[in-house]
Design an enzyme around this catalytic site. Sequence first.
Site, PDB file in Angstrom:
ATOM      1  N   ASP A 230      28.601   5.600  14.372  1.00 28.13           N
ATOM      2  CA  ASP A 230      28.251   6.858  13.725  1.00 28.13           C
ATOM      3  C   ASP A 230      27.958   6.546  12.264  1.00 28.13           C
ATOM      4  O   ASP A 230      28.308   5.482  11.743  1.00 28.13           O
ATOM      5  CB  ASP A 230      29.394   7.862  13.850  1.00 28.13           C
ATOM      6  CG  ASP A 230      28.908   9.305  13.743  1.00 28.13           C
ATOM      7  OD1 ASP A 230      27.802   9.527  13.211  1.00 28.13           O
ATOM      8  OD2 ASP A 230      29.637  10.207  14.185  1.00 28.13           O
ATOM      9  N   TRP A 231      27.307   7.467  11.589  1.00 31.81           N
ATOM     10  CA  TRP A 231      26.847   7.231  10.219  1.00 31.81           C
ATOM     11  C   TRP A 231      28.034   7.021   9.276  1.00 31.81           C
ATOM     12  O   TRP A 231      28.897   7.891   9.148  1.00 31.81           O
ATOM     13  CB  TRP A 231      25.960   8.384   9.775  1.00 31.81           C
ATOM     14  CG  TRP A 231      24.502   8.160  10.054  1.00 31.81           C
ATOM     15  CD1 TRP A 231      23.468   8.307   9.166  1.00 31.81           C
ATOM     16  CD2 TRP A 231      23.879   7.738  11.277  1.00 31.81           C
ATOM     17  NE1 TRP A 231      22.260   8.001   9.764  1.00 31.81           N
ATOM     18  CE2 TRP A 231      22.476   7.637  11.051  1.00 31.81           C
ATOM     19  CE3 TRP A 231      24.357   7.400  12.538  1.00 31.81           C
ATOM     20  CZ2 TRP A 231      21.573   7.242  12.039  1.00 31.81           C
ATOM     21  CZ3 TRP A 231      23.462   7.005  13.528  1.00 31.81           C
ATOM     22  CH2 TRP A 231      22.091   6.928  13.270  1.00 31.81           C
TER      23      TRP A 231
END
Length: 857
Positions: A230-231
């Site tokens: 995920d970012w």
Amino acid sequence: MAPSDFSKADIPNIVEKLTLEESIALIAGVGFWKTHEVPRLGIPAIKVSDGPNGVRGNHFFMGTPAKCLPSATALGATWDTNLIETVGAKLLAPEAKLRAAAVILAPTCNIQRSPLGGRSFESFSEDPHLSGMIAAAYVKGVQSGGIGTTIKHFTGNDKEDDRMAYDSIISPRALREIYLMPFMLAEKYAKPWSYMTAYNRLNGVHLSENPILKETLRGEWGSEAMIMSDWFGVYSVSESINAGLDLEMPGENKWREWEKTSRAVTARKVTARTIKERAAKVLEFVQKCAKGAPEVLDGDGEERTSESAEDAALMRKVAAESIVLLKNEENLLPLDASKLKKVAIVGGSAKAFVLSGGGSASLKPSYFVSPYDGIASALGNNVEVTYTEGARTFRTLPSLDNDLVTTSGEKGWIGTWFNNGDDKVTAVGKPVKTQVMDETNMMISNSAPKELTSKYWTLELEGELKPRAVDTQFEFGLTVAGRAKLYVDGALVVDNWTLQRRGQSFFGLGTSEETGVVLLKKGVKHTVKVVFVNVRGPAEGDADEALMDTGAGVRLGGAPVIDADEEIKAAETLASEADVAIVVVGLNADWETEGYDRTTLALPGRTDELVEKVCAANKKTIVVTQSGSAITMPWKESAPSIVHSWYLGNATGDSIADVLFGKVNPSGKLSLTFPKRLEDVPSYGHFHSEHGTIRYAEDLFVGYKHYQNVKTEPLWPFGYGLSYTSFSYSDLKISKPSKSAGEGISIKVSLGLKNTGSVVGSEIVQLYISHPTTSEVTHPPAILKAFKKEVEIKPGESRVVEFELDKYAVSYWEERINKWTIETGEYGVKVGPSSDNLLLVGRVVLEKVDVFEWNGL
């Protein structure tokens, strides 16, 4: 050579040719949304895009108008895998191609431990089987259109507060049977091209460096998917690479840059060979994209919007199919417009822009139909429609997108960008760019103009408010990730610059909303100006004036000041004068969003009071609720008709009207339990992070399994939903177990289903399994293991509904041996229209010959 020629590349040969520097570059992104290219070897970059309920494209700020689908909980409420697969193939895949994206960062199939979870709306269900089968249909549909999916968030990311640090403590059995099951089903039936790891820890280790990636996803399931973070969800160099995380995203402020990673190689914390293994998975992923959507890779990279009548019809259909009819006393619904003279529409959500939940799900819709507009249109010109807000439902003041114009009359306001000087907060020199901006909720993020030469900059925004019909006390609200001041006609109205209050806005980087009130004069075009700088201001106890390099944002909202008592009185009056009152209330993207969790299941402000009083004023009141997860309804007994409409995207108003007026016979069923009170939720008391630890103490008893186990009646049970017709269930037949290639065991179940009502309708048939009572192991009373939606059944028509149950329908995870296991004994087979109404009950006996253990799929 064209980028899509990479579809024919010899991956092992290319991997052998990669330098260490190129290998390291490939295992982290470039910028916010792309993978790395290596022109020397013909390796193209791949663009990805957020996509939980639509494909936004590269920008939160001034994004490309897009189709917004209903929320995931709404898609789950259709219980229609064929429809979801069609949506993936005919809406989502083409939308990705229009955005020049080869991959959608979706679906989300985490489990809803609690409706308080900020992203509960973004996941399909509280039940792992329903969630997994809908996710598989989503993946299959999108990937059939040549676009990759990224199923997320793997795993245990079931709340938002403290999400990058908390440790989800989950028992091995609950992990397998509840939290991994949706991912396993999607892998089994659809094979997503990529997985996204969650931010949190799982049993002590962050997911981006957790052994589960190799041991379960790769080892047991045999997945060939690429695994991305995920970012900003990577917290190490060597640990994440060694654990099997192939791609770090995004490529800004990353761990896997050359110096850090090459030093890890020198220190023998990670080998060059392992880095190349990770790079190889990225290249395999890129090759799938090149094969699936060559036109995307070879295109000009521009984002576009395209609408068609067919697309609009499908959007409207899926939205209507998700709506759940909860109550309908005396058949108040469907309404007949020809028999009505006056209808009162009341509620804070009736005219509001309630499209979806917030965060990654946000996008700019290509069109939007409000509930008020949809209902008014369906009523036609011969019915008088009255309206009042009644009670406010918003958390922050509504955006002013439709209230501002430029001096030349264009919608929006003028934005002017400046570089800042040495003090970081003062604009210097001439403007570097001036543009019209048609939005007032701006998550600028990484979308500041390339013309800016300083990382510190100023954005001045100026426009005119459309004239008011009467003198109006108007409240403005200013929220920032940075700092800003608001001026009206040159006078300072809101100072969110000098001393700030840290808040939860803009993914936790922003402030609380600061407000100010101005008298707007009748017929006057008042000038509104905001001066914004991408450096946050000091706050009490926090003097850090941090640069918002990837998270800058500014939001201007506003609404007339109202007398809350008078508004409710007005709603009562209008309702009492109307043939029918329709109350539209609920939540919005401020209440349900990525970044933070809800604190209550109650509707905002005085909404419950409004509903109660309107119901008292008009005995023919229809309450339409909008939310992505469960809400409480203390007025349930007072309301003769209740319709739950979720977040429905572009076609919101039209689809609600289709159900209210009988154009569509409602067939949606709840994808999660609605509790009577927060204290009844299974995770109540241990949903929060305790010094970084979350104990999943409800274990297997998530959702309806808890309510049945402790015999607590919910407000509305899982799987519940009414229709304008009726159905009968009969003739349950269950075969003896037989051996099945690949599945180990097969049990066939059939039953008769008849439409006993007077109109065409669709019915969702649900099958639950109960384990032997002789078992030494604890099991929930009933577990959903199969479902089927029978569509468009004519009055009097009978159908035979058939199921085939596999080994997972009668197994459990045996913690002592870490395998799936089947016990001997008598299993209950229960079938009906909802989890609390299982009309047909049978049994199947598994003998010793039917019992076995296994790992993998």
